[in-house]
Design a protein around this motif. Structure first.
Motif, PDB file in Angstrom:
ATOM      1  N   LEU A 176       0.819  -1.209   0.000  1.00  0.00           N
ATOM      2  CA  LEU A 176       0.000   0.000   0.000  1.00  0.00           C
ATOM      3  C   LEU A 176       0.859   1.268   0.000  1.00  0.00           C
ATOM      4  N   THR A 177       2.000   1.228   0.672  1.00  0.00           N
ATOM      5  CA  THR A 177       2.871   2.404   0.738  1.00  0.00           C
ATOM      6  C   THR A 177       3.975   2.359  -0.318  1.00  0.00           C
ATOM      7  N   LEU A 178       3.855   1.447  -1.273  1.00  0.00           N
ATOM      8  CA  LEU A 178       4.812   1.294  -2.364  1.00  0.00           C
ATOM      9  C   LEU A 178       6.236   1.041  -1.863  1.00  0.00           C
ATOM     10  N   GLY A 179       6.345   0.289  -0.782  1.00  0.00           N
ATOM     11  CA  GLY A 179       7.642  -0.128  -0.259  1.00  0.00           C
ATOM     12  C   GLY A 179       8.247   0.777   0.782  1.00  0.00           C
ATOM     13  N   LEU A 180       7.654   1.934   1.030  1.00  0.00           N
ATOM     14  CA  LEU A 180       8.230   2.853   2.010  1.00  0.00           C
ATOM     15  C   LEU A 180       8.128   2.345   3.442  1.00  0.00           C
ATOM     16  N   PHE A 181       7.217   1.421   3.680  1.00  0.00           N
ATOM     17  CA  PHE A 181       7.073   0.869   5.033  1.00  0.00           C
ATOM     18  C   PHE A 181       8.290   0.035   5.433  1.00  0.00           C
ATOM     19  N   THR A 182       9.103  -0.389   4.466  1.00  0.00           N
ATOM     20  CA  THR A 182      10.314  -1.142   4.808  1.00  0.00           C
ATOM     21  C   THR A 182      11.292  -0.296   5.624  1.00  0.00           C
ATOM     22  N   ILE A 183      11.244   1.006   5.471  1.00  0.00           N
ATOM     23  CA  ILE A 183      12.079   1.874   6.306  1.00  0.00           C
ATOM     24  C   ILE A 183      11.644   1.766   7.760  1.00  0.00           C
ATOM     25  N   VAL A 184      10.345   1.723   7.992  1.00  0.00           N
ATOM     26  CA  VAL A 184       9.826   1.562   9.349  1.00  0.00           C
ATOM     27  C   VAL A 184      10.192   0.182   9.897  1.00  0.00           C
ATOM     28  N   ILE A 185      10.149  -0.843   9.046  1.00  0.00           N
ATOM     29  CA  ILE A 185      10.534  -2.194   9.474  1.00  0.00           C
ATOM     30  C   ILE A 185      12.015  -2.215   9.854  1.00  0.00           C
ATOM     31  N   ASN A 186      12.859  -1.576   9.047  1.00  0.00           N
ATOM     32  CA  ASN A 186      14.288  -1.512   9.359  1.00  0.00           C
ATOM     33  C   ASN A 186      14.531  -0.775  10.678  1.00  0.00           C
ATOM     34  N   ALA A 187      13.792   0.296  10.907  1.00  0.00           N
ATOM     35  CA  ALA A 187      13.928   1.032  12.166  1.00  0.00           C
ATOM     36  C   ALA A 187      13.467   0.176  13.343  1.00  0.00           C
ATOM     37  N   ALA A 188      12.414  -0.591  13.148  1.00  0.00           N
ATOM     38  CA  ALA A 188      11.943  -1.481  14.215  1.00  0.00           C
ATOM     39  C   ALA A 188      12.969  -2.567  14.515  1.00  0.00           C
ATOM     40  N   MET A 189      13.638  -3.082  13.485  1.00  0.00           N
ATOM     41  CA  MET A 189      14.679  -4.093  13.706  1.00  0.00           C
ATOM     42  C   MET A 189      15.875  -3.484  14.446  1.00  0.00           C
ATOM     43  N   LEU A 190      16.176  -2.225  14.159  1.00  0.00           N
ATOM     44  CA  LEU A 190      17.245  -1.533  14.871  1.00  0.00           C
ATOM     45  C   LEU A 190      16.856  -1.318  16.336  1.00  0.00           C
ATOM     46  N   TYR A 191      15.615  -0.950  16.558  1.00  0.00           N
ATOM     47  CA  TYR A 191      15.145  -0.751  17.920  1.00  0.00           C
ATOM     48  C   TYR A 191      15.101  -2.079  18.678  1.00  0.00           C
ATOM     49  N   LEU A 192      14.741  -3.167  18.003  1.00  0.00           N
ATOM     50  CA  LEU A 192      14.757  -4.491  18.619  1.00  0.00           C
ATOM     51  C   LEU A 192      16.187  -4.890  18.967  1.00  0.00           C
ATOM     52  N   THR A 193      17.135  -4.541  18.116  1.00  0.00           N
ATOM     53  CA  THR A 193      18.539  -4.796  18.415  1.00  0.00           C
ATOM     54  C   THR A 193      18.976  -4.029  19.656  1.00  0.00           C
ATOM     55  N   ALA A 194      18.514  -2.800  19.791  1.00  0.00           N
ATOM     56  CA  ALA A 194      18.835  -2.006  20.984  1.00  0.00           C
ATOM     57  C   ALA A 194      18.246  -2.651  22.235  1.00  0.00           C
ATOM     58  N   TRP A 195      17.039  -3.184  22.114  1.00  0.00           N
ATOM     59  CA  TRP A 195      16.407  -3.829  23.266  1.00  0.00           C
ATOM     60  C   TRP A 195      17.153  -5.107  23.645  1.00  0.00           C
TER      61      TRP A 195
END
Length: 142
Positions: A82-101
């Motif tokens: 739906l967002t034409l792939g831009l949501f992958t940036i949010v997924i990458n940020a979530a994976m970075l935040y999960l790494t921090a946790w």
């Protein structure tokens, strides 16, 4: 095995560049808290500890990306389309935040100030550096 080691090195490099550019992202450990002298230069053994800290966080980031990211990407496929792939940036940020946790339970800590801006910008920086370094090193060749 060679490609796994290359991925960890590339992740460590990308995390170092992102933490160098962004003031809200930092990697700390008990070995690097006193790493910088008054002149602003690190001691020899402290530099090795700092490099190992970035490689350790790169290893955690690689494991999170290998095991968690495919599941999250699959579950968020409709919104990604739906967002034409831009949501992958949010997924990458979530994976970075999960790494921090995850790193908060280890002696080496990845610290991210705010999820939205710092994590999003760090995800973009890490993605660009990972793509460029993978192309240069040939880590994705089979």
């Amino acid at each position: 095995m060679r490609s796994f080691i290359m991925r960890v090195l590339i992740n460590g490099l990308a995390l170092w560049v992102a933490s160098w550019i962004l003031p809200g992202m930092d990697i700390t450990t008990s070995a690097t808290t006193n790493a910088v002298t008054k002149a602003g230069f690190a001691q020899g053994s402290d530099v090795l500890g700092l490099i190992l800290a970035y490689l350790f966080i790169g290893l955690i980031f690689g494991v999170v990306n290998a095991f968690v990211r495919p599941l999250v990407s699959f579950l968020s496929l409709p919104i990604t389309i739906l967002t034409l792939g831009l949501f992958t940036i949010v997924i990458n940020a979530a994976m970075l935040y999960l790494t921090a946790w995850v790193s908060s339970y280890t002696p080496v800590h990845l610290i991210i100030d705010s999820f939205f801006w710092t994590a999003i910008l760090a995800a973009i920086i890490i993605s660009v550096i990972s793509v460029v370094a993978s192309k240069i090193s040939g880590a994705n060749r089979r």
